[in-house]
Design a protein around this motif. Structure first.
Motif, PDB file in Angstrom:
ATOM      1  N   ALA A   1       0.812  -1.217   0.000  1.00 14.99           N
ATOM      2  CA  ALA A   1       0.000   0.000   0.000  1.00 14.99           C
ATOM      3  C   ALA A   1       0.846   1.269   0.000  1.00 14.99           C
ATOM      4  CB  ALA A   1      -0.935  -0.002   1.215  1.00 14.99           C
ATOM      5  N   TYR A   2       2.160   1.142   0.259  1.00 14.54           N
ATOM      6  CA  TYR A   2       2.957   2.369   0.351  1.00 14.54           C
ATOM      7  C   TYR A   2       4.391   2.226  -0.152  1.00 14.54           C
ATOM      8  CZ  TYR A   2       5.017   0.233   4.540  1.00 14.54           C
ATOM      9  OH  TYR A   2       5.655  -0.606   5.407  1.00 14.54           O
ATOM     10  N   ALA A   3       4.914   0.991  -0.254  1.00 14.27           N
ATOM     11  CA  ALA A   3       6.311   0.812  -0.655  1.00 14.27           C
ATOM     12  C   ALA A   3       6.512   1.189  -2.119  1.00 14.27           C
ATOM     13  CB  ALA A   3       6.745  -0.624  -0.408  1.00 14.27           C
ATOM     14  N   GLN A   4       7.737   1.527  -2.464  1.00 15.64           N
ATOM     15  CA  GLN A   4       8.033   2.007  -3.809  1.00 15.64           C
ATOM     16  C   GLN A   4       8.980   1.080  -4.585  1.00 15.64           C
ATOM     17  OE1 GLN A   4       6.525   4.802  -5.234  1.00 15.64           O
ATOM     18  NE2 GLN A   4       5.309   4.552  -3.348  1.00 15.64           N
ATOM     19  N   ASP A   5       9.366  -0.077  -3.999  1.00 16.50           N
ATOM     20  CA  ASP A   5      10.219  -0.986  -4.763  1.00 16.50           C
ATOM     21  C   ASP A   5       9.377  -1.669  -5.848  1.00 16.50           C
ATOM     22  OD1 ASP A   5       9.529  -3.966  -3.710  1.00 16.50           O
ATOM     23  OD2 ASP A   5       9.355  -2.505  -2.083  1.00 16.50           O
ATOM     24  N   GLU A   6      10.024  -2.191  -6.869  1.00 16.10           N
ATOM     25  CA  GLU A   6       9.330  -2.660  -8.061  1.00 16.10           C
ATOM     26  C   GLU A   6       8.378  -3.824  -7.762  1.00 16.10           C
ATOM     27  OE1 GLU A   6       7.769  -2.616 -11.585  1.00 16.10           O
ATOM     28  OE2 GLU A   6       9.204  -1.108 -10.869  1.00 16.10           O
ATOM     29  N   GLU A   7       8.820  -4.733  -6.884  1.00 12.78           N
ATOM     30  CA  GLU A   7       7.976  -5.895  -6.592  1.00 12.78           C
ATOM     31  C   GLU A   7       6.674  -5.478  -5.908  1.00 12.78           C
ATOM     32  OE1 GLU A   7       8.093 -10.152  -4.123  1.00 12.78           O
ATOM     33  OE2 GLU A   7       9.900  -8.910  -4.298  1.00 12.78           O
ATOM     34  N   ASP A   8       6.778  -4.604  -4.895  1.00 17.16           N
ATOM     35  CA  ASP A   8       5.577  -4.138  -4.204  1.00 17.16           C
ATOM     36  C   ASP A   8       4.690  -3.314  -5.125  1.00 17.16           C
ATOM     37  OD1 ASP A   8       5.997  -5.336  -1.715  1.00 17.16           O
ATOM     38  OD2 ASP A   8       7.322  -3.731  -1.059  1.00 17.16           O
ATOM     39  N   LEU A   9       5.301  -2.494  -5.975  1.00 18.90           N
ATOM     40  CA  LEU A   9       4.515  -1.697  -6.916  1.00 18.90           C
ATOM     41  C   LEU A   9       3.750  -2.586  -7.893  1.00 18.90           C
ATOM     42  CD1 LEU A   9       6.984   1.236  -7.723  1.00 18.90           C
ATOM     43  CD2 LEU A   9       4.733   1.428  -6.624  1.00 18.90           C
ATOM     44  N   LYS A  10       4.372  -3.664  -8.322  1.00 13.82           N
ATOM     45  CA  LYS A  10       3.712  -4.607  -9.233  1.00 13.82           C
ATOM     46  C   LYS A  10       2.491  -5.235  -8.563  1.00 13.82           C
ATOM     47  CE  LYS A  10       4.696  -8.746 -12.016  1.00 13.82           C
ATOM     48  NZ  LYS A  10       3.746  -9.678 -11.373  1.00 13.82           N
ATOM     49  N   ILE A  11       2.675  -5.678  -7.302  1.00 16.40           N
ATOM     50  CA  ILE A  11       1.548  -6.275  -6.564  1.00 16.40           C
ATOM     51  C   ILE A  11       0.439  -5.247  -6.378  1.00 16.40           C
ATOM     52  CG2 ILE A  11       0.841  -7.255  -4.341  1.00 16.40           C
ATOM     53  CD1 ILE A  11       3.665  -8.457  -4.125  1.00 16.40           C
ATOM     54  N   TRP A  12       0.828  -4.016  -6.045  1.00 18.45           N
ATOM     55  CA  TRP A  12      -0.165  -2.970  -5.832  1.00 18.45           C
ATOM     56  C   TRP A  12      -0.974  -2.700  -7.105  1.00 18.45           C
ATOM     57  CZ3 TRP A  12      -3.034  -0.617  -2.515  1.00 18.45           C
ATOM     58  CH2 TRP A  12      -3.635   0.591  -2.840  1.00 18.45           C
ATOM     59  N   ARG A  13      -0.297  -2.630  -8.242  1.00 22.30           N
ATOM     60  CA  ARG A  13      -1.005  -2.373  -9.500  1.00 22.30           C
ATOM     61  C   ARG A  13      -1.977  -3.506  -9.831  1.00 22.30           C
ATOM     62  NH1 ARG A  13       4.186  -0.177 -11.134  1.00 22.30           N
ATOM     63  NH2 ARG A  13       4.807  -2.241 -11.901  1.00 22.30           N
ATOM     64  N   GLU A  14      -1.535  -4.743  -9.630  1.00 22.78           N
ATOM     65  CA  GLU A  14      -2.398  -5.885  -9.949  1.00 22.78           C
ATOM     66  C   GLU A  14      -3.586  -5.973  -8.988  1.00 22.78           C
ATOM     67  OE1 GLU A  14      -0.226  -9.519 -10.255  1.00 22.78           O
ATOM     68  OE2 GLU A  14       1.250  -8.696 -11.666  1.00 22.78           O
ATOM     69  N   MET A  15      -3.323  -5.689  -7.710  1.00 18.19           N
ATOM     70  CA  MET A  15      -4.410  -5.745  -6.734  1.00 18.19           C
ATOM     71  C   MET A  15      -5.403  -4.615  -6.969  1.00 18.19           C
ATOM     72  SD  MET A  15      -3.960  -6.448  -2.692  1.00 18.19           S
ATOM     73  CE  MET A  15      -5.373  -6.721  -1.611  1.00 18.19           C
ATOM     74  N   SER A  16      -4.908  -3.435  -7.302  1.00 20.95           N
ATOM     75  CA  SER A  16      -5.794  -2.299  -7.596  1.00 20.95           C
ATOM     76  C   SER A  16      -6.674  -2.599  -8.790  1.00 20.95           C
ATOM     77  CB  SER A  16      -4.959  -1.043  -7.854  1.00 20.95           C
ATOM     78  OG  SER A  16      -4.241  -0.654  -6.703  1.00 20.95           O
ATOM     79  N   ALA A  17      -6.104  -3.247  -9.806  1.00 21.81           N
ATOM     80  CA  ALA A  17      -6.892  -3.596 -10.993  1.00 21.81           C
ATOM     81  C   ALA A  17      -7.968  -4.630 -10.654  1.00 21.81           C
ATOM     82  CB  ALA A  17      -5.962  -4.124 -12.090  1.00 21.81           C
ATOM     83  N   LEU A  18      -7.601  -5.605  -9.792  1.00 20.63           N
ATOM     84  CA  LEU A  18      -8.560  -6.638  -9.407  1.00 20.63           C
ATOM     85  C   LEU A  18      -9.739  -6.038  -8.644  1.00 20.63           C
ATOM     86  CD1 LEU A  18      -9.542  -9.546  -8.939  1.00 20.63           C
ATOM     87  CD2 LEU A  18      -7.953  -9.686  -6.999  1.00 20.63           C
ATOM     88  N   VAL A  19      -9.473  -5.237  -7.632  1.00 18.09           N
ATOM     89  CA  VAL A  19     -10.577  -4.698  -6.829  1.00 18.09           C
ATOM     90  C   VAL A  19     -11.411  -3.715  -7.653  1.00 18.09           C
ATOM     91  CG1 VAL A  19      -9.364  -5.037  -4.648  1.00 18.09           C
ATOM     92  CG2 VAL A  19      -9.167  -2.847  -5.803  1.00 18.09           C
ATOM     93  N   GLU A  20     -10.805  -3.067  -8.635  1.00 21.39           N
ATOM     94  CA  GLU A  20     -11.591  -2.180  -9.495  1.00 21.39           C
ATOM     95  C   GLU A  20     -12.584  -2.989 -10.316  1.00 21.39           C
ATOM     96  OE1 GLU A  20     -10.986   1.207 -13.004  1.00 21.39           O
ATOM     97  OE2 GLU A  20      -9.236   0.318 -12.016  1.00 21.39           O
ATOM     98  N   ARG A  21     -12.150  -4.141 -10.826  1.00 20.79           N
ATOM     99  CA  ARG A  21     -13.069  -5.013 -11.572  1.00 20.79           C
ATOM    100  C   ARG A  21     -14.144  -5.587 -10.647  1.00 20.79           C
ATOM    101  NH1 ARG A  21      -8.110  -6.958 -13.466  1.00 20.79           N
ATOM    102  NH2 ARG A  21      -8.442  -9.004 -12.445  1.00 20.79           N
ATOM    103  N   MET A  22     -13.831  -5.685  -9.334  1.00 21.45           N
ATOM    104  CA  MET A  22     -14.821  -6.141  -8.354  1.00 21.45           C
ATOM    105  C   MET A  22     -15.740  -5.015  -7.915  1.00 21.45           C
ATOM    106  SD  MET A  22     -12.244  -8.470  -5.993  1.00 21.45           S
ATOM    107  CE  MET A  22     -13.378  -8.519  -4.609  1.00 21.45           C
ATOM    108  N   CYS A  23     -15.515  -3.825  -8.450  1.00 22.78           N
ATOM    109  CA  CYS A  23     -16.347  -2.645  -8.166  1.00 22.78           C
ATOM    110  C   CYS A  23     -16.089  -2.052  -6.785  1.00 22.78           C
ATOM    111  CB  CYS A  23     -17.834  -2.946  -8.348  1.00 22.78           C
ATOM    112  SG  CYS A  23     -18.271  -3.282 -10.073  1.00 22.78           S
ATOM    113  N   TRP A  24     -14.936  -2.375  -6.174  1.00 24.48           N
ATOM    114  CA  TRP A  24     -14.543  -1.706  -4.951  1.00 24.48           C
ATOM    115  C   TRP A  24     -13.902  -0.367  -5.294  1.00 24.48           C
ATOM    116  CZ3 TRP A  24     -11.724  -5.653  -1.224  1.00 24.48           C
ATOM    117  CH2 TRP A  24     -12.607  -6.697  -0.914  1.00 24.48           C
TER     118      TRP A  24
END
Length: 608
Positions: A312-335
């Motif tokens: 939710a706050y880290a800036q390293d590439e691995e965490d950013l990748k997880i954040w982008r994928e999770m954000s896309a998933l919850v957006e498709r779930m209408c959250w």
């Protein structure tokens, strides 16, 4: 010469191997059998459970307790003391012994796997050496006796996070957590501030009442929410931090063993206003987001998911990748993001089906099939789909629940799902208020205001037994049998908590969890199912704390059966009363017993 010598050597080796095999078989039969009978008898003698050989001698009929109505056991064997924390359906030794083929990546080894009848222990679970009556609530929120849970590895492992601290003969809980080192109270107030709730109180005027904390640690988050009239189901598996839930329950905080694996959580749809994960080490993206979709199922319309994690706050590439994928998933779930600050993001679930219907065709994850029951949970596999609202709920734009505490006695909107009327609900609420008054009158000679904290209602129906205890400083685990009306959603709608369960199996909790167990017709029900009443009595004893109480409300036949086993279980009668209310089960009898505190003489001296 060499050939003759080798042959003689082989014979010697073969003989030695045979002798070793015989010795190993003997050792296994003597020490490694499942009931450990010899050591159990010796252990029983040490605890003062039998004074002579006749008292501790095991009858051949001991394997068929309860099958012969004329048989009265003198004693049950005591399990080996290494089983003092046995959870029969979450026993990893059983998994190894039965060579179950489980997918470790899906956490199946942390799910329920109950022993077959021939592998049940059928013995009394001993308390740890030196066990003391637990510290009373609310003091127990912050400290417990170390001897009751003699495991301090979490204190060392989480020393930098203020989970727990060993101090002399006690373990203290400063209220810290992986992502709230400075205290759960400050962290909770910060969440309320993020949501703009009045006075930084998370209950939002009683509108937020039920919370689900997954990967809860020692449940300090749920413990500190209690002062705001928020009830939390704190959940964690029996994993490498295997005693975290045991500590939570010892503290008097509602908690349960469980895991987000392959099976649905034992809660109906729309049970919680908020789900919480603070560094809970769960891969929410696995299997097309199936675990996040299970959270979505149990969240109410407009419910929140508070997520505190490096992604939710880290800036390293691995965490950013997880954040982008999770954000896309919850957006498709209408959250949608309700708030985001520092390490925490809070998403909100939609109030209606509008967003689901506006998605592009083929959008993943799909909506669940119309014939999929979102409230069916016992042994049901999770599905990677979104649970839409019914037409009624879609039009209502919310759960329609009154704020707490009014929702406790307000007829739940889902009453209509069972064909129950408001009058039936109100009558049930009043009936159990009267019954609980009688219970407390019978218990009063043995109890003080703080004697009882953790309570289980084994057959909760609409939750009116728990509702009648509102003015007591207790919490109730309301259990709804898996084969009856799934009234658990009414219980959650009242602002209470519970789980679905089959009493032909052991409950997913540690020994010595509850101060009081309420058994209304449950032994009669077990008899009708063909399961063992005596197995159930042993299970009730397992989950009951020493000096705890059992309230049995059942037929006279059942009470007579229980009386046969009082001595064997080390229970004693507290009181009895013929059921005098005008309800349909007026031929029932109320029978209350207390579990004796059977300990070594050294332990008793320590208590004094």
């Amino acid at each position: 010469m060499r050939g003759r010598s080798d042959g003689g050597q082989k014979k010697k080796v073969t003989a030695l191997v045979c002798i070793a095999a015989v010795v190993l078989v003997f050792v296994y039969l003597f020490y490694g059998s499942s009931d450990h009978r010899a050591s159990a008898i010796e252990y029983g003698r040490k605890l003062g459970l039998g004074g002579d050989d006749d008292e501790t001698k095991q009858d051949d009929t001991s394997s068929s307790f309860g099958l012969d109505d004329g048989f009265t056991p003198r004693s049950f064997p005591v399990c080996d003391d290494r089983h003092s924390e046995l959870i029969p359906c979450l026993d990893r030794n059983l998994i190894y012994q039965m060579r179950l083929k489980l997918d470790l990546s899906l956490m199946e080894h942390y799910e329920r796997h109950c022993p077959p009848a021939e592998r049940r222990f059928n013995c009394l679970i001993p308390p740890p050496n030196g066990y003391k009556v637990p510290i009373k609530w609310p003091k127990s929120r912050d400290e417990v006796w170390k001897v009751n849970i003699p495991h301090t590895h979490l204190a060392h492992e989480k020393s930098d996070q203020n989970w727990m601290v060993v101090k002399g003969d006690k373990i203290n809980f400063p209220g810290g957590g992986t992502h709230f080192h400075y205290g759960a109270d400050k962290y909770i107030a910060s969440m309320a501030n993020m949501l703009n709730y009045p006075n930084n109180v998370l209950n939002n005027g009683g509108r937020l009442r039920t919370v689900f904390d997954v990967g809860c640690g020692v449940a300090s988050f749920g413990g500190y929410l209690l002062s705001s009239d928020i009830l939390t189901m704190s959940l964690a598996p029996n994993d490498v931090h295997q005693n975290q839930i045991q500590f939570a329950l010892e503290r008097g905080i509602p908690a349960s063993l469980g895991v987000l694996g392959t099976k649905r959580l034992p809660y109906p749809s729309r049970s919680f206003e908020l789900a919480h994960c603070s560094r809970c080490r769960i891969d929410w993206l696995q299997r097309d987001g199936i675990l996040l979709l299970e959270l979505d199922r149990v969240l109410r319309p407009g419910g929140y998911f508070a997520y505190s994690s490096p992604e939710a706050y880290a800036q390293d590439e691995e965490d950013l990748k997880i954040w982008r994928e999770m954000s896309a998933l919850v957006e498709r779930m209408c959250w949608k993001i309700a708030a985001k600050r520092n390490q925490t993001v809070i998403w909100q679930k939609p109030m209606t089906n509008d967003c689901y219907l506006e998605r592009e065709p083929g959008t993943q994850p799909p909506l669940c099939r119309s014939d999929s029951d979102p409230d069916a949970v016992w042994g049901v596999n999770m599905e990677a789909c979104i649970t839409p609202y019914s037409d009624h709920d879609h039009k209502a734009k919310g759960s329609g629940l009154a704020p707490w505490p009014a929702r406790l006695t307000s007829p739940p909107p889902r009453l209509a799902d069972f064909g129950y009327s408001t009058g039936m609900f109100e009558k049930d609420t009043e009936l159990w208020r009267q019954r609980v008054d009688i219970y407390w009158d019978l218990l009063s000679p043995r109890t003080e205001s703080d004697t009882v904290r953790n309570i289980m209602d084994m057959k909760a129906s609409m939750g009116s037994f728990a509702a009648a205890l509102k003015e007591k400083d207790v919490w109730v685990m309301n259990v709804v049998p898996e084969d009856g009306p799934n009234t658990l959603k009414l219980i959650y709608d009242r602002g209470l908590m519970g789980a679905i369960h089959s009493w032909c199996e052991a409950f997913s909790t540690y020994p010595r969890t509850y101060d009081l167990v309420h058994a209304w017709d449950i032994l009669s029900d077990i008899h009708k199912k063909g399961c063992s009443e005596v197995d159930l009595l042993l299970e009730m004893d397992r989950i009951l704390r020493p000096s705890g109480f059992v309230i049995i409300r059942d037929k006279q036949r059942v009470v007579d059966l229980v009386k046969k086993y009082l001595k064997a279980l080390h229970w004693e009668e507290v009181g009895a009363k013929t059921d005098s209310d005008s309800d349909q089960d007026s031929d029932n009898v109320v029978f209350i017993v207390q579990k004796k505190l059977w300990l070594t003489s050294d332990s008793l001296r320590d208590m004094e």
